[in-house]
Design an enzyme around this catalytic site. Structure first.
Site, PDB file in Angstrom:
ATOM      1  N   ARG A  58      -0.386  19.949 -81.218  1.00 50.30           N
ATOM      2  CA  ARG A  58      -0.255  18.619 -80.453  1.00 50.30           C
ATOM      3  C   ARG A  58       1.547  17.905 -80.940  1.00 50.30           C
ATOM      4  O   ARG A  58       0.815  17.095 -80.170  1.00 50.30           O
ATOM      5  CB  ARG A  58      -1.306  17.565 -81.563  1.00 50.30           C
ATOM      6  CG  ARG A  58      -1.862  16.764 -81.547  1.00 50.30           C
ATOM      7  CD  ARG A  58      -2.795  15.804 -82.548  1.00 50.30           C
ATOM      8  NE  ARG A  58      -3.139  16.735 -83.903  1.00 50.30           N
ATOM      9  CZ  ARG A  58      -2.319  16.404 -84.430  1.00 50.30           C
ATOM     10  NH1 ARG A  58      -1.565  15.247 -84.734  1.00 50.30           N
ATOM     11  NH2 ARG A  58      -2.461  16.470 -86.183  1.00 50.30           N
ATOM     12  N   TYR A 111      -7.429  -0.144 -62.065  1.00 47.45           N
ATOM     13  CA  TYR A 111      -8.566   0.303 -62.262  1.00 47.45           C
ATOM     14  C   TYR A 111     -10.050   0.122 -63.825  1.00 47.45           C
ATOM     15  O   TYR A 111      -9.094  -0.168 -64.025  1.00 47.45           O
ATOM     16  CB  TYR A 111      -8.084   2.116 -62.588  1.00 47.45           C
ATOM     17  CG  TYR A 111      -8.737   2.908 -63.644  1.00 47.45           C
ATOM     18  CD1 TYR A 111      -9.892   3.678 -62.442  1.00 47.45           C
ATOM     19  CD2 TYR A 111      -8.651   3.690 -64.502  1.00 47.45           C
ATOM     20  CE1 TYR A 111     -10.983   4.618 -62.819  1.00 47.45           C
ATOM     21  CE2 TYR A 111     -10.216   4.564 -65.034  1.00 47.45           C
ATOM     22  CZ  TYR A 111     -11.029   5.470 -63.563  1.00 47.45           C
ATOM     23  OH  TYR A 111     -11.918   6.034 -64.752  1.00 47.45           O
ATOM     24  N   ASP A 183       1.241   1.442 -62.850  1.00 45.43           N
ATOM     25  CA  ASP A 183       0.362   3.547 -63.082  1.00 45.43           C
ATOM     26  C   ASP A 183       0.553   3.164 -61.020  1.00 45.43           C
ATOM     27  O   ASP A 183       0.698   3.086 -60.132  1.00 45.43           O
ATOM     28  CB  ASP A 183      -0.590   2.645 -63.224  1.00 45.43           C
ATOM     29  CG  ASP A 183      -1.413   3.825 -62.860  1.00 45.43           C
ATOM     30  OD1 ASP A 183      -1.228   4.891 -61.971  1.00 45.43           O
ATOM     31  OD2 ASP A 183      -2.587   4.083 -63.296  1.00 45.43           O
ATOM     32  N   LYS A 208      -5.235  13.352 -60.124  1.00 50.75           N
ATOM     33  CA  LYS A 208      -5.706  12.921 -58.876  1.00 50.75           C
ATOM     34  C   LYS A 208      -4.647  13.908 -58.262  1.00 50.75           C
ATOM     35  O   LYS A 208      -4.110  15.125 -57.745  1.00 50.75           O
ATOM     36  CB  LYS A 208      -4.946  11.661 -58.647  1.00 50.75           C
ATOM     37  CG  LYS A 208      -5.645  10.990 -59.321  1.00 50.75           C
ATOM     38  CD  LYS A 208      -7.124  10.729 -59.175  1.00 50.75           C
ATOM     39  CE  LYS A 208      -8.172  10.359 -60.706  1.00 50.75           C
ATOM     40  NZ  LYS A 208      -7.585   9.718 -61.638  1.00 50.75           N
TER      41      LYS A 208
HETATM   42  C1  3LM Z   1     -10.524   7.491 -59.592  1.00 52.90           C
HETATM   43  N1  3LM Z   1      -8.900   7.576 -61.570  1.00 52.90           N
HETATM   44  O1  3LM Z   1     -11.672   7.114 -58.663  1.00 52.90           O
HETATM   45  P1  3LM Z   1      -7.973   9.795 -65.815  1.00 52.90           P
HETATM   46  N2  3LM Z   1      -5.197   5.303 -63.511  1.00 52.90           N
HETATM   47  C2  3LM Z   1      -5.420   5.510 -61.978  1.00 52.90           C
HETATM   48  C3  3LM Z   1      -6.735   5.646 -61.573  1.00 52.90           C
HETATM   49  O2  3LM Z   1      -7.664   5.626 -60.308  1.00 52.90           O
HETATM   50  C4  3LM Z   1      -7.222   6.326 -62.659  1.00 52.90           C
HETATM   51  C5  3LM Z   1      -6.343   6.859 -64.188  1.00 52.90           C
HETATM   52  C6  3LM Z   1      -6.092   5.902 -64.313  1.00 52.90           C
HETATM   53  C7  3LM Z   1     -10.947   7.468 -61.097  1.00 52.90           C
HETATM   54  C8  3LM Z   1     -11.663   8.090 -61.634  1.00 52.90           C
HETATM   55  S1  3LM Z   1     -13.592   7.121 -62.125  1.00 52.90           S
HETATM   56  C9  3LM Z   1     -14.997   7.375 -63.426  1.00 52.90           C
HETATM   57  C10 3LM Z   1     -13.039   8.357 -61.655  1.00 52.90           C
HETATM   58  C11 3LM Z   1      -5.057   4.514 -61.302  1.00 52.90           C
HETATM   59  C12 3LM Z   1      -8.642   7.673 -62.443  1.00 52.90           C
HETATM   60  C13 3LM Z   1      -7.734   7.388 -65.365  1.00 52.90           C
HETATM   61  O3  3LM Z   1      -8.501   9.751 -66.833  1.00 52.90           O
HETATM   62  O4  3LM Z   1      -7.201  11.255 -65.442  1.00 52.90           O
HETATM   63  O5  3LM Z   1      -8.970   9.883 -65.285  1.00 52.90           O
HETATM   64  O6  3LM Z   1      -7.400   8.337 -65.097  1.00 52.90           O
HETATM   65  O7  3LM Z   1     -10.365   5.578 -59.399  1.00 52.90           O
END
Ligand code: 3LM
Length: 401
Positions: A58, A111, A183, A208
């Site tokens: 961790r 988001y 972001d 992504k």
């Molecule tokens: C999506 N987005 O489909 P994770 N910042 C941005 C994001 O697009 C996302 C995160 C942070 C999507 C996920 S929706 C249930 C699915 C600009 C995620 C968060 O925690 O790795 O999912 O990232 O837009």
């Protein structure tokens, strides 16, 4: 390896930790929860920060460390911290920089889960947030108060692809001594490097484009040594959203092809956007690579291309948009983005459902907006699938009339 090298080279080589033991080309996966010490003195020296080395998974892991060094090199920052998800990165980065009684200025359009964290959870901690239109400099400056600590945004915005001027935000942050956080998930370091414009902390959902193959949930924050150490010693260590070595390995593997993948995502998306913009059944296409786009003038300045994602409105009702999405044969109906597969989703009922309808309206996220993450398939096949589904929608409309 420094910034004099090109991005295609950096994604493969920069930040690599050489395997001195066996000379392995691919990064070894250190699948271990703990690390042994030579003696008690060494253990306590590591805990005290007097000696470099690993202690416990961790608190750090060699495979994860390599990914952090690779990402720091790609974002031109001193260091980086890896997390078990993009939201792990967003929450830990924000909470390391604000306390009870502080104020955050954030983009109204974000988001969905980031918005939920800022709008719902932060109030429970006594942290106040003002949501503003980040394309409007006067509105941003007017929202800043005595206790403002952080300015937070995405560009392009998820899901409506509004482009925000990074240099303008960095200047406001410097003028008011705020910590600026962006972001950068939608662009990836292959297309945009906010640190070069003076942004303090750069977050990615590594789920992504960085990983790119739809098989990992992960996050990264890049920034100065001081900022990353603060996050690692507080909200990463004690809240514990760490990345696993196996996932770090997959993201490292994904990074090596980031430039070539993103190049194809962009050229496919440009063609798809031009096709949709010319289609009589499409009302509006939000894609930064189109001349008609609000952020087109920033193309070439802060972003090297229009990216792989677009949002559009169907000329018709919500039912027509649903019919169009349901009748696609190759494109998958799914959230997430930046994968090899073309993915389509409806933000109002999916990714941006944490917003109330009136909050979505205030953020410029329409109820009928459709988001498309253009994949790596042959672009003619993507367009053919969109075309057949638009035709099916038109035929249905004729029958209704
Ligand atoms: C999506 N987005 O489909 P994770 N910042 C941005 C994001 O697009 C996302 C995160 C942070 C999507 C996920 S929706 C249930 C699915 C600009 C995620 C968060 O925690 O790795 O999912 O990232 O837009």
């Amino acid at each position: 390896m420094t910034d004099s090298k090109h991005i295609e080279t950096l994604t493969i080589h920069a930040g690599k930790i050489k395997d001195k033991q066996f000379g392995a080309l691919s990064t070894p996966i250190f699948q271990t929860s703990t690390f042994t010490f030579e003696n008690v003195q060494q253990g306590s020296a590591r805990f005290m920060g007097e000696e470099e080395g690993f202690i416990y998974g961790r608190l750090g892991n060699p495979t994860v460390r390599e990914l952090e060094l690779r990402m720091a090199a790609l974002e031109f920052t001193e260091d980086a911290a890896a997390f078990g998800s993009g939201m792990g990165a967003v929450s830990a980065t924000l909470l390391a920089n604000v306390s009870h009684g502080d104020h955050v200025v954030a983009s109204a359009a974000l988001y969905g889960c980031t918005f939920a964290l800022l709008n719902h959870k932060f109030a429970d901690f006594g942290i106040e947030v003002s949501f503003v239109d980040m394309t409007n400099e006067n509105e941003i400056r007017a929202a800043i108060k005595e206790n403002t600590k952080v300015i937070y945004f995405e560009t392009p915005v998820n899901p409506n692809l509004v482009v925000i001027d990074i240099a303008m935000i960095a200047k406001i942050a410097k003028d008011h001594r705020l910590i600026s956080i962006v972001d950068n998930t939608f662009m990836s370091p292959a297309l945009q490097n906010p640190a070069k414009f003076g942004i303090d902390l750069i977050i990615h959902s590594a789920t992504k484009y960085l990983n790119g193959h739809g098989d990992v949930i992960a996050g990264i924050t890049c920034g100065s040594k001081e900022q990353i150490e603060n996050i690692k010693l507080t909200t990463l260590k004690d809240m514990g959203a760490v990345m696993s070595p196996q996932d770090a390995w997959l993201v490292i593997r994904g990074l090596k092809t980031l430039s070539v993948r993103v190049e194809r995502h962009c050229s496919n998306a440009q063609r798809v956007a031009e096709y949709l913009e010319a289609h009589p059944r499409i009302k509006q296409v939000n894609y930064p690579g189109l001349k008609s786009h609000q952020g087109y003038s920033l193309l070439g300045q802060q972003m090297r291309s229009g990216g792989g994602i677009m949002a559009f409105e169907i000329e018709g009702s919500f039912d027509d948009a649903v019919h169009f999405m349901n009748n696609l044969k190759m494109c998958s109906i799914a959230v997430s983005l930046g994968d090899a597969e073309t993915l389509i989703q409806h933000p109002a009922s999916m990714t941006h459902s944490p917003y109330e309808p009136e909050e979505r309206a205030a953020a410029g996220i329409s109820e009928t907006l459709v988001r498309l993450s253009v994949g790596l398939e042959n672009v003619e096949d993507i367009i053919a699938d969109l075309a057949q589904s638009l035709e099916s929608m038109e035929n249905r409309l004729k029958q209704v009339i």
